[in-house]
Every structure is written in structure tokens, then in C-alpha cells.
Design an enzyme around this catalytic site. Structure first.
Site, PDB file in Angstrom:
ATOM      1  N   SER A  95      46.512   8.546  27.762  1.00 35.60           N
ATOM      2  CA  SER A  95      46.143  10.111  27.650  1.00 35.60           C
ATOM      3  C   SER A  95      45.513  10.521  26.465  1.00 35.60           C
ATOM      4  CB  SER A  95      47.415  10.900  27.563  1.00 35.60           C
ATOM      5  OG  SER A  95      48.385  10.286  26.542  1.00 35.60           O
ATOM      6  N   HIS A 100      44.821   2.122  21.418  1.00 34.20           N
ATOM      7  CA  HIS A 100      46.012   1.987  20.743  1.00 34.20           C
ATOM      8  C   HIS A 100      46.743   1.019  21.565  1.00 34.20           C
ATOM      9  CE1 HIS A 100      46.294   5.611  23.667  1.00 34.20           C
ATOM     10  NE2 HIS A 100      47.486   5.192  23.692  1.00 34.20           N
TER      11      HIS A 100
HETATM   12  P1  AMP Z   1      48.727   6.819  26.226  1.00 31.26           P
HETATM   13  O1  AMP Z   1      49.248   7.518  26.929  1.00 31.26           O
HETATM   14  O2  AMP Z   1      49.018   5.244  26.463  1.00 31.26           O
HETATM   15  O3  AMP Z   1      47.477   7.290  25.993  1.00 31.26           O
HETATM   16  O4  AMP Z   1      49.588   7.172  24.510  1.00 31.26           O
HETATM   17  C1  AMP Z   1      49.476   8.172  23.837  1.00 31.26           C
HETATM   18  C2  AMP Z   1      50.712   8.419  23.053  1.00 31.26           C
HETATM   19  O5  AMP Z   1      50.352   9.035  21.901  1.00 31.26           O
HETATM   20  C3  AMP Z   1      52.017   8.867  23.545  1.00 31.26           C
HETATM   21  O6  AMP Z   1      52.871   7.730  23.834  1.00 31.26           O
HETATM   22  C4  AMP Z   1      52.210  10.100  23.011  1.00 31.26           C
HETATM   23  O7  AMP Z   1      53.701  10.244  22.952  1.00 31.26           O
HETATM   24  C5  AMP Z   1      51.611   9.751  21.629  1.00 31.26           C
HETATM   25  N1  AMP Z   1      51.215  10.859  20.868  1.00 31.26           N
HETATM   26  C6  AMP Z   1      50.478  11.689  21.337  1.00 31.26           C
HETATM   27  N2  AMP Z   1      50.149  12.566  20.056  1.00 31.26           N
HETATM   28  C7  AMP Z   1      50.655  12.110  19.074  1.00 31.26           C
HETATM   29  C8  AMP Z   1      50.756  12.501  17.876  1.00 31.26           C
HETATM   30  N3  AMP Z   1      50.278  13.599  17.275  1.00 31.26           N
HETATM   31  N4  AMP Z   1      51.423  11.653  16.724  1.00 31.26           N
HETATM   32  C9  AMP Z   1      51.961  10.524  17.475  1.00 31.26           C
HETATM   33  N5  AMP Z   1      52.179  10.244  18.741  1.00 31.26           N
HETATM   34  C10 AMP Z   1      51.228  10.882  19.525  1.00 31.26           C
END
Ligand code: AMP
Length: 114
Positions: A95, A100
Site C-alpha cells: 500500500s 519496506h
Molecule cells: P504495505 O501494505 O506492505 O505497503 O505496508 C505498509 C505499512 O505501513 C502498513 O503496515 C501500515 O500500517 C504502515 N503505515 C502506514 N502509514 C504509516 C505511518 N504514517 N507510520 C507508520 N506506519 C505506517
């Protein structure tokens, strides 16, 4: 552009984060919506959108991210009980389009993941 993602803003200090580690190549902070008692994201400072966008030039950086994850797992007291996850592309649950590694632990982890 990857620099315009939430994680790009965190790297530039424009958005707050609960940072647990940083060096010249990467930083790590707690996931805002944790999927487990310990859920930390390790991101490169270099804005690579997805793992599949990485090239041979990124080989050392990718290794550094994994070894950093090891260090953080130890720092967080997870011992040898943790999982690393990279969601690559929207269809796989990505997302935020800044590469990461999720470090997930602190509870029993089932396999296969959903
Ligand atoms: P992915 O779905 O693999 O792209 O992981 C994105 C992650 O970022 C998800 O687990 C979200 O909960 C996390 N996330 C989104 N916005 C933030 C933020 N501002 N600070 C920390 N984590 C976040």
C-alpha cells in the site's frame, strides 16, 4: 514518485514516526497499525518503490536492510522468533510504494500467511 510517499515524508522528517533505528542507508520505525505486538518497518533512504524495481546496483543495500532487521529483532528481544515480509505490488498487499521490510514478532506466527 516514491519521494512523495508517506515514508518519503518520514525520511525527510516531515511526518513523525516512532523511530527505533537509523543510519546513513536506512531507517526503521514502528508500524502505525501493528499486526503483532512487535511490528517494525525497515526502509531504505533510497526511494525504491517496490522490490521488483531494485537492480544489481542495490545488492549491498538490500543485504544491509536484512542485516539491519536482524539487529533490530535482537534489540527488540525477539531472539530468533520473527518474520520478515515484503509485499511487492498492489496485488500482494503493498500500500506504500517505498520499499519496506516488515519485521513481525512477539506472538506465535502461523504459516502460510493470508
Ligand atoms: P504495505 O501494505 O506492505 O505497503 O505496508 C505498509 C505499512 O505501513 C502498513 O503496515 C501500515 O500500517 C504502515 N503505515 C502506514 N502509514 C504509516 C505511518 N504514517 N507510520 C507508520 N506506519 C505506517
Amino acid at each position: 514518485m516514491s519521494e512523495d510517499t508517506i515514508f518519503g515524508k518520514i525520511i525527510r522528517g516531515e511526518l513523525p514516526a516512532d523511530i527505533v533505528y537509523e543510519d546513513d542507508q536506512c531507517m526503521a520505525f514502528r508500524d502505525m497499525y501493528p499486526a503483532a505486538p512487535t511490528h517494525i518497518l525497515v526502509i531504505p533512504r533510497k526511494p525504491i518503490p517496490r522490490l521488483c524495481d531494485a537492480t544489481a546496483e542495490d545488492q549491498a543495500l538490500l543485504g544491509h536492510l536484512m542485516l539491519t532487521a536482524n539487529k533490530i529483532a535482537e534489540q527488540e528481544g525477539m531472539g530468533d522468533k520473527f518474520r520478515l515480509v515484503i509485499n511487492n505490488g498492489e496485488g500482494a498487499g503493498q500500500s506504500v510504494f517505498h520499499l519496506h521490510l516488515h519485521i513481525i514478532g512477539g506472538r506465535p506466527l502461523k504459516w502460510p500467511p493470508g
